[in-house]
Design a protein around this motif. Structure first.
Motif, PDB file in Angstrom:
ATOM      1  N   ASP A   1     -26.996 -28.030   4.609  1.00  0.00           N
ATOM      2  CA  ASP A   1     -26.428 -29.352   4.387  1.00  0.00           C
ATOM      3  C   ASP A   1     -24.923 -29.232   4.535  1.00  0.00           C
ATOM      4  O   ASP A   1     -24.297 -28.366   3.913  1.00  0.00           O
ATOM      5  CB  ASP A   1     -26.774 -29.879   2.995  1.00  0.00           C
ATOM      6  N   LEU A   2     -24.345 -30.081   5.396  1.00  0.00           N
ATOM      7  CA  LEU A   2     -22.909 -30.060   5.657  1.00  0.00           C
ATOM      8  C   LEU A   2     -22.261 -31.341   5.176  1.00  0.00           C
ATOM      9  O   LEU A   2     -22.737 -32.435   5.478  1.00  0.00           O
ATOM     10  CB  LEU A   2     -22.631 -29.938   7.159  1.00  0.00           C
ATOM     11  N   GLU A   3     -21.157 -31.193   4.465  1.00  0.00           N
ATOM     12  CA  GLU A   3     -20.346 -32.342   4.113  1.00  0.00           C
ATOM     13  C   GLU A   3     -19.285 -32.465   5.197  1.00  0.00           C
ATOM     14  O   GLU A   3     -18.412 -31.614   5.340  1.00  0.00           O
ATOM     15  CB  GLU A   3     -19.693 -32.164   2.743  1.00  0.00           C
ATOM     16  N   ILE A   4     -19.407 -33.534   6.012  1.00  0.00           N
ATOM     17  CA  ILE A   4     -18.505 -33.705   7.147  1.00  0.00           C
ATOM     18  C   ILE A   4     -17.351 -34.648   6.829  1.00  0.00           C
ATOM     19  O   ILE A   4     -16.379 -34.706   7.572  1.00  0.00           O
ATOM     20  CB  ILE A   4     -19.283 -34.186   8.390  1.00  0.00           C
TER      21      ILE A   4
ATOM     22  N   GLY B   1     -17.485 -28.752   9.110  1.00  0.00           N
ATOM     23  CA  GLY B   1     -18.001 -29.220   7.846  1.00  0.00           C
ATOM     24  C   GLY B   1     -18.000 -28.118   6.809  1.00  0.00           C
ATOM     25  O   GLY B   1     -17.764 -26.957   7.108  1.00  0.00           O
ATOM     26  N   THR B   2     -18.290 -28.519   5.561  1.00  0.00           N
ATOM     27  CA  THR B   2     -18.391 -27.585   4.444  1.00  0.00           C
ATOM     28  C   THR B   2     -19.843 -27.529   4.013  1.00  0.00           C
ATOM     29  O   THR B   2     -20.483 -28.567   3.821  1.00  0.00           O
ATOM     30  CB  THR B   2     -17.518 -28.048   3.263  1.00  0.00           C
ATOM     31  N   ILE B   3     -20.367 -26.319   3.842  1.00  0.00           N
ATOM     32  CA  ILE B   3     -21.764 -26.152   3.442  1.00  0.00           C
ATOM     33  C   ILE B   3     -21.911 -26.561   1.976  1.00  0.00           C
ATOM     34  O   ILE B   3     -21.212 -26.059   1.104  1.00  0.00           O
ATOM     35  CB  ILE B   3     -22.225 -24.697   3.640  1.00  0.00           C
ATOM     36  N   THR B   4     -22.861 -27.499   1.722  1.00  0.00           N
ATOM     37  CA  THR B   4     -23.130 -27.934   0.354  1.00  0.00           C
ATOM     38  C   THR B   4     -24.507 -27.498  -0.110  1.00  0.00           C
ATOM     39  O   THR B   4     -24.804 -27.584  -1.299  1.00  0.00           O
ATOM     40  CB  THR B   4     -23.018 -29.467   0.231  1.00  0.00           C
ATOM     41  N   GLY B   5     -25.358 -27.062   0.815  1.00  0.00           N
ATOM     42  CA  GLY B   5     -26.701 -26.608   0.450  1.00  0.00           C
ATOM     43  C   GLY B   5     -27.277 -25.768   1.564  1.00  0.00           C
ATOM     44  O   GLY B   5     -26.967 -25.976   2.737  1.00  0.00           O
ATOM     45  N   ILE B   6     -28.125 -24.791   1.193  1.00  0.00           N
ATOM     46  CA  ILE B   6     -28.732 -23.903   2.177  1.00  0.00           C
ATOM     47  C   ILE B   6     -30.233 -23.836   1.922  1.00  0.00           C
ATOM     48  O   ILE B   6     -30.670 -23.568   0.794  1.00  0.00           O
ATOM     49  CB  ILE B   6     -28.122 -22.482   2.097  1.00  0.00           C
ATOM     50  N   GLY B   7     -31.013 -24.085   2.976  1.00  0.00           N
ATOM     51  CA  GLY B   7     -32.467 -23.939   2.919  1.00  0.00           C
ATOM     52  C   GLY B   7     -32.892 -22.756   3.757  1.00  0.00           C
ATOM     53  O   GLY B   7     -32.067 -21.939   4.168  1.00  0.00           O
TER      54      GLY B   7
ATOM     55  N   LEU C   1     -23.948 -16.921   5.402  1.00  0.00           N
ATOM     56  CA  LEU C   1     -23.523 -18.269   5.022  1.00  0.00           C
ATOM     57  C   LEU C   1     -23.696 -18.488   3.526  1.00  0.00           C
ATOM     58  O   LEU C   1     -24.709 -18.108   2.943  1.00  0.00           O
ATOM     59  CB  LEU C   1     -24.319 -19.320   5.799  1.00  0.00           C
ATOM     60  N   GLN C   2     -22.689 -19.113   2.918  1.00  0.00           N
ATOM     61  CA  GLN C   2     -22.720 -19.422   1.491  1.00  0.00           C
ATOM     62  C   GLN C   2     -22.236 -20.849   1.271  1.00  0.00           C
ATOM     63  O   GLN C   2     -21.503 -21.399   2.095  1.00  0.00           O
ATOM     64  CB  GLN C   2     -21.816 -18.463   0.719  1.00  0.00           C
ATOM     65  N   ILE C   3     -22.634 -21.407   0.155  1.00  0.00           N
ATOM     66  CA  ILE C   3     -22.181 -22.748  -0.199  1.00  0.00           C
ATOM     67  C   ILE C   3     -20.671 -22.712  -0.372  1.00  0.00           C
ATOM     68  O   ILE C   3     -20.123 -21.811  -0.996  1.00  0.00           O
ATOM     69  CB  ILE C   3     -22.884 -23.242  -1.474  1.00  0.00           C
ATOM     70  N   GLY C   4     -19.988 -23.684   0.225  1.00  0.00           N
ATOM     71  CA  GLY C   4     -18.532 -23.755   0.169  1.00  0.00           C
ATOM     72  C   GLY C   4     -17.866 -23.240   1.434  1.00  0.00           C
ATOM     73  O   GLY C   4     -16.668 -23.462   1.627  1.00  0.00           O
ATOM     74  N   ASP C   5     -18.605 -22.539   2.302  1.00  0.00           N
ATOM     75  CA  ASP C   5     -18.027 -22.054   3.560  1.00  0.00           C
ATOM     76  C   ASP C   5     -17.740 -23.210   4.501  1.00  0.00           C
ATOM     77  O   ASP C   5     -18.513 -24.166   4.590  1.00  0.00           O
ATOM     78  CB  ASP C   5     -18.996 -21.090   4.275  1.00  0.00           C
ATOM     79  N   ARG C   6     -16.611 -23.143   5.210  1.00  0.00           N
ATOM     80  CA  ARG C   6     -16.285 -24.111   6.261  1.00  0.00           C
ATOM     81  C   ARG C   6     -16.798 -23.528   7.568  1.00  0.00           C
ATOM     82  O   ARG C   6     -16.585 -22.351   7.844  1.00  0.00           O
ATOM     83  CB  ARG C   6     -14.784 -24.346   6.354  1.00  0.00           C
ATOM     84  N   ILE C   7     -17.482 -24.347   8.372  1.00  0.00           N
ATOM     85  CA  ILE C   7     -18.075 -23.858   9.617  1.00  0.00           C
ATOM     86  C   ILE C   7     -17.831 -24.827  10.766  1.00  0.00           C
ATOM     87  O   ILE C   7     -17.471 -25.986  10.559  1.00  0.00           O
ATOM     88  CB  ILE C   7     -19.593 -23.639   9.469  1.00  0.00           C
ATOM     89  N   HIS C   8     -18.019 -24.315  11.984  1.00  0.00           N
ATOM     90  CA  HIS C   8     -18.095 -25.126  13.201  1.00  0.00           C
ATOM     91  C   HIS C   8     -19.549 -25.128  13.647  1.00  0.00           C
ATOM     92  O   HIS C   8     -20.213 -24.094  13.579  1.00  0.00           O
ATOM     93  CB  HIS C   8     -17.286 -24.505  14.344  1.00  0.00           C
ATOM     94  N   THR C   9     -20.027 -26.263  14.137  1.00  0.00           N
ATOM     95  CA  THR C   9     -21.359 -26.298  14.733  1.00  0.00           C
ATOM     96  C   THR C   9     -21.226 -26.121  16.239  1.00  0.00           C
ATOM     97  O   THR C   9     -20.124 -26.180  16.793  1.00  0.00           O
ATOM     98  CB  THR C   9     -22.065 -27.636  14.442  1.00  0.00           C
TER      99      THR C   9
END
Length: 114
Positions: A63-66, A52-58, A38-46
């Protein structure tokens, strides 16, 4: 003598358990590989069906921008799959539009009286 009767059953059960555990290990490894890629900017399904689009990874969260400006925090375990840039599903829909429809339109019912 009784062991000889149950030996084929024991062998079949052992083979089933072996192949079931191999399949489970492959699925688990695929999930681990997905989470590590997973990388920032990837589009994913939960797993709940949200896109959503990944905006941050811990460590354990993402963090997903929905929606524009709406960012939610999810556990990485909730990621089901990535949405690729080129999907084959879109091509199937385009092909369906090109095909001629075989449906007919009913303009007048034969059972109605004027």
């Amino acid at each position: 003598m009784d062991l000889v009767i149950f030996l084929p059953l024991i062998i079949i059960m052992g083979a089933f358990m072996f192949f079931a555990s191999r399949r489970q290990k492959k699925a688990m490894q695929a999930t681990i590989d997905l989470h590590e890629s997973l990388q920032i900017g990837d589009r994913i399904h939960t797993t709940s069906g949200l896109e959503g689009t990944i905006t941050g990874i811990g460590d354990d969260t993402i963090d997903l921008e929905i929606a524009p400006g709406v960012v939610t925090t999810w556990m990485k375990l909730a990621v089901r799959d990535k949405i690729g840039p080129d999907t084959d599903d879109d091509e199937d829909f385009e092909d369906a539009d090109d095909e001629a429809s075989t449906a007919t339109e009913i303009t007048e019912s034969p059972n109605t009286k004027d």
